[in-house]
Each structure stands twice: as structure tokens, then as C-alpha cells.
Design a protein around this motif. Structure first.
Motif, short mmCIF file in Angstrom:
data_model
loop_
_atom_site.label_atom_id
_atom_site.label_comp_id
_atom_site.label_asym_id
_atom_site.label_seq_id
_atom_site.Cartn_x
_atom_site.Cartn_y
_atom_site.Cartn_z
N ASP A 608 -9.54 -6.65 -5.40
CA ASP A 608 -10.60 -5.65 -5.24
C ASP A 608 -10.08 -4.44 -4.47
O ASP A 608 -10.32 -3.29 -4.84
CB ASP A 608 -11.79 -6.25 -4.48
N LEU A 612 -9.75 -0.64 -6.11
CA LEU A 612 -10.51 0.43 -5.45
C LEU A 612 -9.57 1.50 -4.89
O LEU A 612 -9.84 2.70 -4.99
CB LEU A 612 -11.38 -0.14 -4.33
N VAL A 672 -17.62 -4.38 -7.54
CA VAL A 672 -16.39 -3.59 -7.69
C VAL A 672 -16.22 -3.16 -9.14
O VAL A 672 -15.86 -2.01 -9.42
CB VAL A 672 -15.17 -4.38 -7.18
N VAL A 676 -16.03 0.86 -10.05
CA VAL A 676 -14.86 1.42 -10.73
C VAL A 676 -15.26 1.95 -12.10
O VAL A 676 -14.84 3.04 -12.50
CB VAL A 676 -13.74 0.38 -10.85
N ILE A 718 -11.22 4.28 1.60
CA ILE A 718 -10.99 3.37 0.48
C ILE A 718 -9.50 3.36 0.15
O ILE A 718 -9.09 3.39 -0.99
CB ILE A 718 -11.82 3.79 -0.77
#
Length: 882
Positions: A608, A612, A672, A676, A718
Motif C-alpha cells: 500500500d 501510494l 487504497v 489510486v 505520502i
């Protein structure tokens, strides 16, 4: 349910509907909004008579990408569309229509003819507007302009009057491009130059009173009827003693001087050049320097006029043949050589253009060129790519006065009036009631119209209401970028720059984005004669607008020509299909009430964090690419991220979590995936607007249409560089394992042990924490991490990585008996092929008689089979030893 995305991707089901939705909702409209920054593009106006071709499609796609992107970035983005009245093209089409009806332009008269032209334009013109809509062009159609609109016509007249009053427009006799068929002057942009096989005729001109001759070489012997001198270079030792002497012009028996001028190229032809000031632009300049005067020999239809003596009335090529015959018979023609040269043709009717002296209206260019040159040199605007700035500066440094009058009726009529009684010339937007000089009311308007480029030169500001200082003009001007083909830098770009500087005091745009030509798959220019043209609408009908747009922009860079392959369109459609299916998978595996941005970073797994972080960096990179107008690079990056990282890796990795029973990790994966996917759709939307908007409509927790959603931004929080490094290492390892399994023909789901040999503690940690990836994606059984390969033996497949080697025991991978049988069959097959091909190559008759390429193909087969045999024998040897 909202997330019930249809099973099959079919652009025909939604592209037209979506376009109507966007347009009807007013999402394309731009408004003066002082709370926002403006971003504006003026569409280069295509001919009102035209149809969409791939060049338009490329140009339009680039503009639409920029506008959609800036709209999402929060700018008040205006893309103003319009069309050009295309004087020559439209008039030719209307004349042809009248001819079929048994009518003529002349019999109808000007007013009736213009009625016909307007009717024709309203009925048949503007097809290209609807075609641009099929492409997805998000223009503000409420602002659509036409170069003959009243407002734009007023601007044209205003500029003409201003330039005239400033002494920058004049009427005079100069060399212009003349089309004998259309019977009008042409601009340089309306002349197409083609390399043509011609001849160079060598003609002897007798020296008066002597037995000597001077020989000239010409590609147009018919123009000798208008010769007023023969020029030689003053440095040419061959002719120094002849300068100032007199020649007798053959066939005409007229005396002409031998003059010295540095214009003459001593190495071309004989080094002596006939000077015909009325029929050659360079000769015209020589004539001015030496006061030779003028002597015109052609009528408007390119027949010889009364100055041609016995050749009067002959067509120019009939005259050429007759003159050559006469020169031969009288002993003046000494040689004829084949000669390749560039010949100008009328863009519309393809007639060979005739340079000719003509009384026309001109713009004095030198005072206008100087500030246009300085503006570029000072960096007030730039070319993308910047190498084209050299063409711009070169043209301005060598500019000639611009012929702006056309002998046509369709177009902007010159605001020039003449007094029939005293000849006074009046330039005015309104017709004068009487002559200001003699008070006569016998006034008439010049019948000529203006060059189409005169009105399109004002396009960036006339479309916004100039000369009135409108709110639109103050807010959207100067524009941000002009997108146009590199082939009209000096025809249009230069004219817009000097016109804008002269009339508004500002450059008309900050950037000039130059596209290349779209060529066929063989690199040829598309043309009717070659039959290699491709209709963008046919491509859209078969593959969808998104596939065409993405094909045009990927692998393409500013200023470079591109080859168009239908295979690439299919590939782009496959990409769209991949995204569609990936989205269906995501939406079938997420809860409808999921909130994509409601997650705790502490719940993120390594994959994840990786996806990200990668998405975050891709957002930054693509935004930087778009800022630099690197659209092709941006498109490739989003393609790679979607296909390789999101679809082929992340979705595959998280399938186990989505199908599992552990609630928290499952929800995190869902969130997630959705995060995305949303940013993917946003980044891809400018490039492929239809599929992205259609998918967006089915996503949970999104009410606002994608077209007006916000562009994703890079976020410092992020960033997970450690996760990126770890996952990159693991993915490279898995790729290596998959490759070696493929080379060994391992059954797809056959599992094996894996031994990782490394002394690097960080790599050990990455492998240990990533064991599940190797189990799920590389079919690992047990995983062992060792410092040394001692005792592993040689019967292993080996993957070599940075600071690590992976050993795969072959007995885990292969059923040796089955593999031996398969390889034996392969060996027998290859032996047979090698025997056949070697038999051919040892046959002297085959070698001597067969075409060279056939023999070479057989030799290549031998090499290929030999390599394959070596590999089979090597594998058999390994198996026998185990």
C-alpha cells in the motif's frame, strides 16, 4: 448499484452522450473571473470548407489536453474555437457549384455571388466543428468565431486604416505569386513547392558588333521575351571584360546590357544570368538596383501578351516549345541538361504559379519585423521546441513586403475608395460621401479583397473584441499558448506576432507549441494522390476517440513528425480495455459505502505504501511534464503506471487480502485501490476524457463530474521511499524468477523452494518481510536465506540480483523424464530442419539461381536452427547429469 460498471468496454455507448452532457452543462464555458487565474488558447481556425484530418486531430488533441488539465488545476480555462473564411478555396467551390448549374460568377455580379457564397458556407461549411466534437474538443462553443463575422471584419478594417495612415500600407508594382487559373495573387502560404524534374536550356546571346557570344542557362526560356539585361558577377574573371557591353536578345532582336551584380552565382549554369525584372523576384531586385525598368510579357491567364511579338496569344508552355524550336533553328541553343528544381504550385488548384509584376497593395514589413524580432530575442515568448526560433528569426531578417490584395470577391473587401474624376485615393472604414479633394460624388470601392492571412493575423485579439477594450480582452489576453504546425511559422505565427505588437503593444501568446506532420506508416506525407490518407472519424468509429487521442500523443514530441500505425491505435484501445477491466475488478471487490480517503497510515501494508508513494511521485512527474509541454512523456508515464504498477502488480498483490476474511487489511486494500484509481482517472482524463469520465460516474462517494474535479497534487506526507525500494527489489526478484521458470518451461503453478544467498542485512530483512510475495506471485514453497551458496550443488536455476543470488532447485521445477522426452522431440524436429536448409545451401544451382534475399533468408534460418539446437543439447546434457 452505482458501481455496476458494464462488463464490456464499448466507447460507442457513451462517447457522444458524455460530450452532450459536458456541453449542455456548460463545463466548456469560460467566464471572466477575477478570483481565478486565466488560461487561454485560440484554436488555429481551420478552413470553413475543410474536414478533419489527422493533423487537425493531433493539434486539437494537444490543445484539449492542455485545456482540460488547466481547468482541473483551477484556472478559468478558455479554448476559443472558430473557422477561417478561406477565400480561394471557398470561392473556387462556389464557382464550381455555379458552373454545374449553368451560371457564372461574372454574370451573377458581386452581390448575388456573395449571397451564393454565404448560402454555400452556411449549408456546407462548418462540418469540421461537429468533427472536432467527435474528438472530444472541450471548446467554448458559445464564443465560436468566423473570420467574416462583423466584429472581426471591423477589426480588419481598423488595422488596415491604421497601417495605411502610418505609412505601412502602400499600393505599388512588385513581383507577386500569381495563379493563372484562379486569377489572383497568392500569399507564400498558398504556394506549395514541389521538387520537379525539369531542364536547363543553354542559350547564346550575341554581343553587339562582335562575333562573340555570352551563354546563359535558364529553366524558363519563354521568359527571355521579357529580358532587360544579362548579369554576371563582378568577381568573375571570365566576364570582366564584357561588363558594360551590349547584347542582342535572340529572336527579339532587342539590345540589352551586360551588367555586374553580386547576386549572380558564378558556379551555377554558365555564371551568366538573364534578368527579367517583371517575372522573377530576384531579377526584380536586380532591376531596381540597375534602373532597368519593367517589361511584362504575360497576360493574367499566362498567355503571351502583345509584348511577345509573334508569340502573342500562345500559352506559356506552347510559347516555350516554339521558342526552343526557333532557338535551335537559328543556332542559339547550345545545350540542354536535366535539372531538378523547386516549382511553386497553387495550393488550391495545383496550377504552376507564375511570378509576375502586378499593381497590388502591400504591407511595408521592415518596421514591423524589427519589434517582432526583438520580442523573441528578449524572451517575451518562446518556441517549443526552441530550435524553431531560428526559422522565425531568419525569416524576419530576410523579410519582403507582404502582398495583401487578392483578386477575389469572397473575403474582406479593401476599405479603399477612388474618385473617378480626379483619381484621389481614400482609405476609410466607411464609404466617403464625396471626394475630399475635388468634392465629386463619383466614388467607387476597390474590388479586391484582403489576403486571408491578414484577418487570421489578428485572431488572438480580434476574437476577444478588439479594438474595443472588452473585459474578455483584459482578462484572457495575451493568450498562454498557440498550438500549430511547424510548417506555418512564418506564414501565420510571424504575422500574429507583429500584428499584435503593433496593435496591442503585447505579444499574442507566451508559448508557441509546434507540432510535426502526421505521416503514414512508411513515413510518407498523406495525400489524395497516394491514397494513403486516414479519416480520423473512421478511426473513432472503430476504436473510439480516446484510442485515437492517446495514439496521437504517445511517442510524440513537439516539432517532430510522427508515423501513424493502426496497430498503435489497437494498442491504445487495448490499454483502455485494460483500465476498464481493472476498474471492474476493483469495483466488484469494494463495498459501495467505502470512503476512499478515510484510512490510517498505520494500517498500510508495504504494498500500500509503495503504490501510494509511486502514485504521488507520478503525479509530480506528470504535472512537471505538462508544465514543460512534454505531453508525450506525460502520457507514457501514466500508461506505464496504470498498466505495469497498478494493474499488473498492485491489484495482483492485494487479491489475497480482498478475498480473505481479515476485515481491517481488506478495507485498507479497498480504500487504497479506490484512492489510486481516482487519481489515475484524474491524471488520464485530459488524454482520454471519455473512458475516464464514464468510469468516474460509477465510483462510490463521487458526485462532481470528473471534468471539473481537481487535479491531483503531490503530497509530502505520502512519501514512502523505503517501501518503494523494498517493493522494487522484490518485484525485480519475482521478474527474474518468472523469467527463469519460463526459460525452463516450468508448469505454471508448479511450486519450488527458493534459497536467497546474500550477506547484506538490509536485503535479508526485505526478503524475510516479503516472503508472502514470493509465495503468492512466484510460486515459492519454502524460502531460505543464507550467507553462502556452499553445498547447494549445480542443479539449480539461478537469478542474479544486486548483492543477492536466488537458487531454484531444478528437481522442484522439472519432471526430468517428461522434459527429456520433450527435448528429444524438439531435437529430432531441429535435425530435420537443419538437414533441409543445409541441403538447399549446399546446392550450387539454388545458390546461383535463387534471388539474393531468398538465399539470405535460408542462411538466417540455418543460424536460427543451429542456436536452438545448441540450447536443446545443453538442456539435455543438464538433465542427463541429474
Amino acid at each position: 448499484m452505482k458501481n455496476n460498471l458494464p462488463k464490456t468496454y464499448n466507447p460507442k455507448e457513451f462517447e457522444d452522450k458524455l460530450y452532450s452532457f459536458w456541453n449542455d452543462k456548460g463545463y466548456f464555458k469560460a467566464h471572466v473571473n477575477k478570483d481565478k487565474k486565466s488560461f487561454s488558447i485560440m484554436m488555429p481556425p481551420p478552413n470553413v470548407t475543410g474536414n478533419l484530418h489527422l493533423g487537425h486531430a493531433l493539434n486539437g488533441t494537444i490543445q484539449d489536453i492542455l485545456i482540460r488539465w488547466k481547468r482541473m488545476e483551477g484556472y478559468e480555462a478558455l479554448w476559443l474555437p472558430g473557422t477561417d473564411h478561406a477565400s480561394i478555396s471557398t470561392e473556387a467551390k462556389v464557382v464550381d457549384k455555379l458552373k454545374k448549374e449553368g451560371k457564372s460568377k461574372e454574370k451573377l455580379g458581386r452581390e448575388k455571388f456573395l449571397e451564393e457564397a454565404w448560402n454555400w458556407t452556411e449549408k456546407y461549411g462548418g462540418n469540421i466543428k461537429e468533427q472536432f466534437k467527435k474528438l472530444g474538443a472541450s471548446c467554448d462553443w458559445s464564443r465560436e468565431r468566423f473570420t467574416l463575422d462583423k466584429g472581426l471584419s471591423d477589426a480588419v478594417e481598423e488595422v488596415f486604416v491604421r497601417l495605411y495612415n502610418k505609412g505601412l500600407i502602400y499600393r505599388g508594382n512588385r513581383i507577386i505569386n500569381w495563379c493563372p487559373n484562379c486569377k489572383t495573387a497568392l500569399s507564400d502560404a498558398e504556394v506549395e513547392h514541389e521538387d520537379t524534374e525539369g531542364k536547363l536550356w543553354y542559350i547564346r546571346y550575341p554581343i553587339k558588333g562582335e562575333k562573340e557570344f555570352i551563354t546563359i542557362a535558364t529553366t524558363r526560356p519563354e521568359t527571355m521575351l521579357g529580358d532587360l539585361a544579362v548579369a554576371v558577377n563582378p568577381k568573375d574573371e571570365r566576364y570582366k571584360n564584357l561588363i558594360g557591353k551590349t547584347l542582342i536578345l535572340p529572336l527579339v532582336n532587342k539590345e540589352i546590357p551586360i551588367i555586374a551584380d553580386e547576386y549572380v552565382d558564378m558556379d551555377f549554369g554558365s555564371g551568366a544570368v538573364k534578368i527579367t525584372p517583371s517575372h522573377d523576384p530576384n531579377d526584380f531586385e536586380v532591376g531596381l538596383r540597375h534602373n532597368l525598368g519593367q517589361f511584362k510579357i504575360f497576360n493574367d491567364d499566362a498567355t503571351i501578351n502583345k509584348n511577345g511579338g509573334k508569340y502573342e496569344g500562345l500559352d506559356r508552355y506552347e510559347a516555350r516549345n516554339k521558342i526552343i524550336e526557333d532557338l535551335k533553328s537559328e543556332g542559339y541553343l547550345t545545350d540542354i541538361k536535366e535539372h531538378m528544381h523547386s516549382v511553386g504550385h497553387c495550393e488550391r488548384c495545383h496550377t504552376i504559379v507564375e511570378p509576375i509584376i502586378s499593381r497590388q497593395w502591400f504591407v511595408k514589413m521592415e518596421p514591423l519585423a524589427e519589434p517582432a524580432l526583438k520580442a523573441y530575442e528578449d524572451g517575451q515568448f518562446k518556441f517549443i521546441p526552441d530550435r524553431f526560433g531560428k526559422i522565425y528569426t531568419n525569416w524576419l531578417e530576410n523579410i519582403r513586403d507582404w502582398c495583401i490584395s487578392r483578386q477575389l470577391w469572397w473575403g474582406h473587401r479593401l476599405p479603399v475608395y477612388y474618385c473617378k474624376d480626379c483619381g484621389e485615393v481614400v482609405v476609410s472604414k466607411d464609404k466617403p460621401k464625396e471626394c475630399p479633394k475635388c468634392k465629386s460624388k463619383n466614388i467607387y470601392q476597390d474590388p479586391d479583397t484582403l489576403d486571408t492571412w491578414f484577418s487570421s493575423a489578428l485572431w488572438p485579439f480580434s476574437t476577444l473584441g478588439w479594438p474595443e477594450e472588452t473585459e474578455d480582452l483584459k482578462y484572457f489576453y495575451p493568450t498562454d499558448v498557440l498550438v500549430t504546425g511547424y510548417d506555418i511559422i512564418f506564414f501565420w505565427v510571424v504575422r500574429m506576432v507583429f500584428s499584435a505588437l503593433e496593435q496591442t503593444g503585447e505579444v499574442p501568446f507566451d508559448n508557441v507549441f509546434l507540432t510535426g506532420l502526421v505521416r503514414d506508416s512508411q513515413g510518407r506525407k498523406m495525400s489524395k494522390s497516394l491514397g494513403n490518407g486516414i479519416d480520423p472519424l473512421d478511426v473513432i468509429d472503430k476504436y473510439g476517440a480516446d484510442a485515437l487521442r492517446f495514439t496521437l500523443v504517445t511517442g510524440n514530441s513537439p516539432g517532430n513528425d510522427m508515423r501513424f500505425y493502426m496497430e498503435r491505435v489497437e494498442s491504445s484501445r487495448n490499454f483502455a480495455n485494460k483500465l476498464w477491466n481493472a476498474t471492474r475488478f476493483v469495483m466488484m471487490n469494494i463495498d459501495e459505502d467505502i470512503k476512499s480517503y478515510d484510512f490510517d497510515t498505520g494500517d498500510l501494508e508495504e504494498e500500500d505504501k509503495w503504490i501510494l508513494s509511486r502514485k504521488n511521485n507520478v503525479v509530480r512527474e506528470i504535472t512537471e511534464n505538462l508544465d514543460k509541454y512534454e505531453l508525450g512523456m506525460a502520457a507514457q508515464k501514466i500508461y506505464d503506471f496504470i498498466w505495469d504498477e497498478f494493474c499488473d502488480w498492485y491489484i495482483e498483490i492485494v487479491k489475497g487480502r480482498l478475498y480473505g476474511t481479515e476485515r481491517k487489511t481488506k478495507e485498507t486494500a479497498q480504500k487504497v485501490l479506490l484512492i489510486v484509481l481516482k487519481d489515475i482517472l484524474k491524471m488520464l482524463h485530459p488524454f482520454m476524457p471519455f473512458i475516464t469520465e464514464e468510469i468516474w460516474r460509477y465510483l462510490p462517494d463521487e458526485e462532481k463530474p470528473l471534468i471539473i474535479s481537481s487535479w491531483p497534487v503531490y503530497r509530502e506526507n505520502i512519501n514512502f521511499p523505503e517501501a518503494e525500494r523494498s517493493m522494487e527489489y522484490i518485484m525485480n526478484a519475482i521478474k527474474g524468477i518468472r523469467n527463469i521458470r519460463s526459460e525452463m518451461n516450468v508448469e505454471p503453478k508448479r511450486r519450488s523452494n527458493m534459497i536467497f544467498v546474500t550477506q547484506d542485512e538490509e536485503i535479508k530483512k526485505v526478503i524475510d518481510e516479503g516472503k508472502r510475495y514470493f509465495v503468492n506471485l512466484a510460486f515459492a514453497n519454502d524460502i531460505y536465506i543464507r550467507d553462502s551458496k556452499d553445498g547447494l550443488g549445480e542443479d539449480n536455476g539461478v537469478v542474479v540480483l544486486e548483492k543477492c543470488e536466488i537458487y531454484l532447485p531444478m528437481r522442484d521445477l522439472i519432471d526430468f523424464e517428461k522434459e527429456r522426452e520433450r527435448l528429444e522431440r524438439e531435437r529430432e524436429k531441429l535435425e530435420s530442419e537443419l538437414k533441409r536448409v543445409r541441403g538447399k545451401l549446399s546446392n550450387k544451382g539454388f545458390i546461383d539461381k535463387a534471388p539474393k534475399e531468398v538465399v539470405e533468408a535460408e542462411r538466417e534460418k540455418e543460424t536460427k536452427y543451429k542456436d536452438m539446437m545448441d540450447k536443446v543439447l545443453e538442456r539435455l546434457n543438464i538433465i542427463k547429469n541429474n
